[in-house]
Design a protein around this motif. Structure first.
Motif, PDB file in Angstrom:
ATOM      1  N   ILE A  89       2.764 -16.608   4.530  1.00 56.26           N
ATOM      2  CA  ILE A  89       1.317 -16.407   4.374  1.00 56.26           C
ATOM      3  C   ILE A  89       0.931 -14.980   4.774  1.00 56.26           C
ATOM      4  O   ILE A  89       0.148 -14.317   4.092  1.00 56.26           O
ATOM      5  N   ALA A  90       1.504 -14.504   5.882  1.00 52.25           N
ATOM      6  CA  ALA A  90       1.232 -13.128   6.311  1.00 52.25           C
ATOM      7  C   ALA A  90       1.735 -12.121   5.275  1.00 52.25           C
ATOM      8  O   ALA A  90       1.079 -11.103   5.006  1.00 52.25           O
ATOM      9  N   SER A  91       2.887 -12.420   4.667  1.00 50.37           N
ATOM     10  CA  SER A  91       3.464 -11.524   3.659  1.00 50.37           C
ATOM     11  C   SER A  91       2.615 -11.491   2.399  1.00 50.37           C
ATOM     12  O   SER A  91       2.542 -10.469   1.715  1.00 50.37           O
ATOM     13  N   LYS A  92       1.985 -12.609   2.095  1.00 54.08           N
ATOM     14  CA  LYS A  92       1.090 -12.661   0.932  1.00 54.08           C
ATOM     15  C   LYS A  92      -0.027 -11.634   1.082  1.00 54.08           C
ATOM     16  O   LYS A  92      -0.414 -10.969   0.112  1.00 54.08           O
ATOM     17  N   TRP A  93      -0.531 -11.494   2.287  1.00 48.11           N
ATOM     18  CA  TRP A  93      -1.564 -10.486   2.550  1.00 48.11           C
ATOM     19  C   TRP A  93      -0.943  -9.096   2.643  1.00 48.11           C
ATOM     20  O   TRP A  93      -1.534  -8.109   2.202  1.00 48.11           O
ATOM     21  N   ALA A  94       0.261  -9.005   3.213  1.00 49.84           N
ATOM     22  CA  ALA A  94       0.903  -7.699   3.408  1.00 49.84           C
ATOM     23  C   ALA A  94       1.205  -7.007   2.090  1.00 49.84           C
ATOM     24  O   ALA A  94       1.162  -5.775   2.001  1.00 49.84           O
ATOM     25  N   PHE A  95       1.513  -7.787   1.035  1.00 46.43           N
ATOM     26  CA  PHE A  95       1.843  -7.207  -0.261  1.00 46.43           C
ATOM     27  C   PHE A  95       0.620  -7.062  -1.171  1.00 46.43           C
ATOM     28  O   PHE A  95       0.770  -6.753  -2.350  1.00 46.43           O
ATOM     29  N   ASN A  96      -0.569  -7.281  -0.635  1.00 52.59           N
ATOM     30  CA  ASN A  96      -1.786  -7.093  -1.418  1.00 52.59           C
ATOM     31  C   ASN A  96      -1.982  -5.609  -1.721  1.00 52.59           C
ATOM     32  O   ASN A  96      -1.749  -4.753  -0.864  1.00 52.59           O
ATOM     33  N   ASN A  97      -2.429  -5.291  -2.930  1.00 51.62           N
ATOM     34  CA  ASN A  97      -2.559  -3.904  -3.355  1.00 51.62           C
ATOM     35  C   ASN A  97      -3.649  -3.152  -2.606  1.00 51.62           C
ATOM     36  O   ASN A  97      -3.496  -1.974  -2.265  1.00 51.62           O
ATOM     37  N   ASP A  98      -4.758  -3.824  -2.312  1.00 58.63           N
ATOM     38  CA  ASP A  98      -5.925  -3.132  -1.767  1.00 58.63           C
ATOM     39  C   ASP A  98      -5.873  -2.954  -0.255  1.00 58.63           C
ATOM     40  O   ASP A  98      -6.234  -1.895   0.262  1.00 58.63           O
ATOM     41  N   TYR A  99      -5.432  -3.996   0.475  1.00 58.99           N
ATOM     42  CA  TYR A  99      -5.472  -3.895   1.933  1.00 58.99           C
ATOM     43  C   TYR A  99      -4.174  -4.359   2.591  1.00 58.99           C
ATOM     44  O   TYR A  99      -4.147  -4.661   3.777  1.00 58.99           O
ATOM     45  N   GLY A 100      -3.101  -4.404   1.823  1.00 57.86           N
ATOM     46  CA  GLY A 100      -1.818  -4.811   2.389  1.00 57.86           C
ATOM     47  C   GLY A 100      -1.137  -3.690   3.137  1.00 57.86           C
ATOM     48  O   GLY A 100      -1.256  -2.510   2.777  1.00 57.86           O
ATOM     49  N   ILE A 101      -0.400  -4.046   4.172  1.00 52.99           N
ATOM     50  CA  ILE A 101       0.259  -3.047   5.008  1.00 52.99           C
ATOM     51  C   ILE A 101       1.391  -2.342   4.267  1.00 52.99           C
ATOM     52  O   ILE A 101       1.715  -1.190   4.557  1.00 52.99           O
ATOM     53  N   VAL A 102       2.018  -3.028   3.302  1.00 56.25           N
ATOM     54  CA  VAL A 102       3.130  -2.425   2.561  1.00 56.25           C
ATOM     55  C   VAL A 102       2.645  -1.237   1.745  1.00 56.25           C
ATOM     56  O   VAL A 102       3.184  -0.122   1.845  1.00 56.25           O
ATOM     57  N   ASN A 103       1.606  -1.435   0.926  1.00 52.32           N
ATOM     58  CA  ASN A 103       1.073  -0.328   0.121  1.00 52.32           C
ATOM     59  C   ASN A 103       0.419   0.741   0.989  1.00 52.32           C
ATOM     60  O   ASN A 103       0.447   1.928   0.654  1.00 52.32           O
ATOM     61  N   ASP A 104      -0.159   0.325   2.108  1.00 54.51           N
ATOM     62  CA  ASP A 104      -0.771   1.283   3.025  1.00 54.51           C
ATOM     63  C   ASP A 104       0.284   2.237   3.582  1.00 54.51           C
ATOM     64  O   ASP A 104       0.047   3.445   3.701  1.00 54.51           O
ATOM     65  N   PHE A 105       1.444   1.705   3.887  1.00 57.11           N
ATOM     66  CA  PHE A 105       2.549   2.542   4.387  1.00 57.11           C
ATOM     67  C   PHE A 105       3.052   3.487   3.299  1.00 57.11           C
ATOM     68  O   PHE A 105       3.284   4.672   3.553  1.00 57.11           O
ATOM     69  N   ILE A 106       3.211   2.972   2.082  1.00 59.36           N
ATOM     70  CA  ILE A 106       3.700   3.804   0.974  1.00 59.36           C
ATOM     71  C   ILE A 106       2.722   4.929   0.672  1.00 59.36           C
ATOM     72  O   ILE A 106       3.122   6.046   0.327  1.00 59.36           O
ATOM     73  N   ARG A 107       1.417   4.667   0.830  1.00 57.76           N
ATOM     74  CA  ARG A 107       0.398   5.681   0.526  1.00 57.76           C
ATOM     75  C   ARG A 107       0.398   6.835   1.518  1.00 57.76           C
ATOM     76  O   ARG A 107      -0.231   7.859   1.277  1.00 57.76           O
TER      77      ARG A 107
ATOM     78  N   PHE B 288       2.974   8.529   1.991  1.00 59.89           N
ATOM     79  CA  PHE B 288       3.828   9.485   1.297  1.00 59.89           C
ATOM     80  C   PHE B 288       3.381   9.718  -0.148  1.00 59.89           C
ATOM     81  O   PHE B 288       3.666  10.757  -0.729  1.00 59.89           O
ATOM     82  N   ASN B 289       2.699   8.711  -0.739  1.00 60.81           N
ATOM     83  CA  ASN B 289       2.218   8.812  -2.117  1.00 60.81           C
ATOM     84  C   ASN B 289       0.802   8.258  -2.178  1.00 60.81           C
ATOM     85  O   ASN B 289       0.594   7.072  -2.449  1.00 60.81           O
ATOM     86  N   PRO B 290      -0.208   9.098  -1.914  1.00 59.46           N
ATOM     87  CA  PRO B 290      -1.607   8.617  -1.806  1.00 59.46           C
ATOM     88  C   PRO B 290      -2.114   7.870  -3.036  1.00 59.46           C
ATOM     89  O   PRO B 290      -2.991   7.015  -2.918  1.00 59.46           O
ATOM     90  N   GLY B 291      -1.583   8.166  -4.200  1.00 58.74           N
ATOM     91  CA  GLY B 291      -2.093   7.522  -5.413  1.00 58.74           C
ATOM     92  C   GLY B 291      -1.355   6.252  -5.796  1.00 58.74           C
ATOM     93  O   GLY B 291      -1.559   5.729  -6.899  1.00 58.74           O
ATOM     94  N   PHE B 292      -0.543   5.716  -4.885  1.00 56.41           N
ATOM     95  CA  PHE B 292       0.282   4.549  -5.224  1.00 56.41           C
ATOM     96  C   PHE B 292      -0.582   3.285  -5.329  1.00 56.41           C
ATOM     97  O   PHE B 292      -1.394   2.999  -4.452  1.00 56.41           O
ATOM     98  N   ASN B 293      -0.384   2.530  -6.418  1.00 57.18           N
ATOM     99  CA  ASN B 293      -1.075   1.259  -6.616  1.00 57.18           C
ATOM    100  C   ASN B 293      -0.108   0.273  -7.273  1.00 57.18           C
ATOM    101  O   ASN B 293       0.486   0.579  -8.310  1.00 57.18           O
TER     102      ASN B 293
END
Length: 291
Positions: free
Chosen positions: A121-139, A141-146
């Motif tokens: 359940i936590a991972s479901k939120w973590a992989f969310n594009n808008d507020y997930g921690i995974v994309n937040d970390f990638i951004r 290094f790559n601010p335009g990542f979606n």
């Protein structure tokens, strides 16, 4: 002679309750599942008719089932490769003598101690594009990542496998570490005297001596992967579409959502046979390992 028979009867009387519990909770369900698999049992439509092997034939003609089989193979193979590579690497690191070694081992094991449903359940939120921690970390290094990880099939596969590895690799590593503890330090000292480097030592001493441990652990972890249900149930619900529906999830869906228990039973029997074959081959292979 009479006394020994009496003691034997008394012994069986004491064991009988445990045997009955085992029979009604294990043996009987297996036979009943096998029997039901030959019937078209649909509780929604009130159908209960003998269809022979038709349910088994339908398994390989059902597009949803083919998709489940495909993803299950990808999930099991990808997960086990990750378990072996990352688990052995982590075990070697944890085996190095350092300050706070016991504390580090405890911290590493924490993900395994957490329930899979909570992690999923936590991972479901973590992989969310808008507020997930995974994309937040990638951004960083790559601010335009979606990327909507769980919306696209391939990335959803990667996300499910990654979460499974994050949870269970530490436990795999701790079990491998137990095998490393039995390797004598004299062997490493002798190899060092002979001029062997860390890489040579690992491939010539460490890996061969723990190969049987790794193989046996892989057997059990493969069986667990084949019966995985909770990670998909809580994280993707089989989506996108039906692309991450593992076989165990498909069985549950057919049995408790569609109430098509005959078809679900046939899938369960096929999975049981596959697991039995893989287990037998793996145990045979383990006997052939001489270390």
């Amino acid at each position: 002679m009479y006394a020994s028979k009496r003691y034997l009867i008394i012994a069986w009387l004491f064991v009988l309750p445990a045997l009955l519990i085992r029979f009604f909770t294990t043996v009987y369900p297996i036979f009943e599942t096998f029997r039901v698999s030959f019937f078209n049992v649909n509780l929604l439509r009130g159908i209960n008719e003998f269809v022979g092997f038709q349910n088994y034939i339908n398994i390989f003609q059902d597009p949803k089932m083919i998709t489940s089989i495909k993803f299950t193979v990808i999930f099991v193979v990808g997960s086990m490769i990750g378990h072996i590579v990352l688990g052995v690497g982590l075990a070697v690191i944890l085996n190095v003598k350092m300050a706070g070694q016991k504390v580090l081992r405890t911290i590493v094991l924490l993900p395994w101690a957490m329930p899979m449903v909570v992690i999923a359940i936590a991972s479901k939120w973590a992989f969310n594009n808008d507020y997930g921690i995974v994309n937040d970390f990638i951004r960083w290094f790559n601010p335009g990542f979606n990327l909507d990880w769980l919306v696209h099939t391939e990335t959803a596969w990667l996300a499910v496998i990654a979460v499974d590895l994050w949870k269970d690799v530490p436990f795999f590593a701790i079990l491998v570490l137990a095998g490393l503890q039995f390797i004598s330090t004299d062997m490493y000292e002798a190899a060092k005297i002979d001029g062997a480097g860390p890489i040579q030592t690992f491939f010539k001493i460490t890996l061969p001596l723990i190969s049987k441990n790794i193989l046996i652990l892989s057997i059990f972890f493969t069986m667990w992967r084949l019966t995985s249900f909770d990670i998909v149930y809580a994280m993707t619900s089989g989506g996108p579409g039906e692309d991450t529906a593992l076989i165990a999830y498909r069985i549950t869906t057919e049995a408790f959502t569609n109430l098509n228990t005959g078809y679900a039973a046939s899938i369960a029997i096929v999975l049981f046979i596959v697991m039995a074959i893989l287990s037998g081959l793996s145990m045979y292979g383990a006997k052939k390992v001489n270390y």
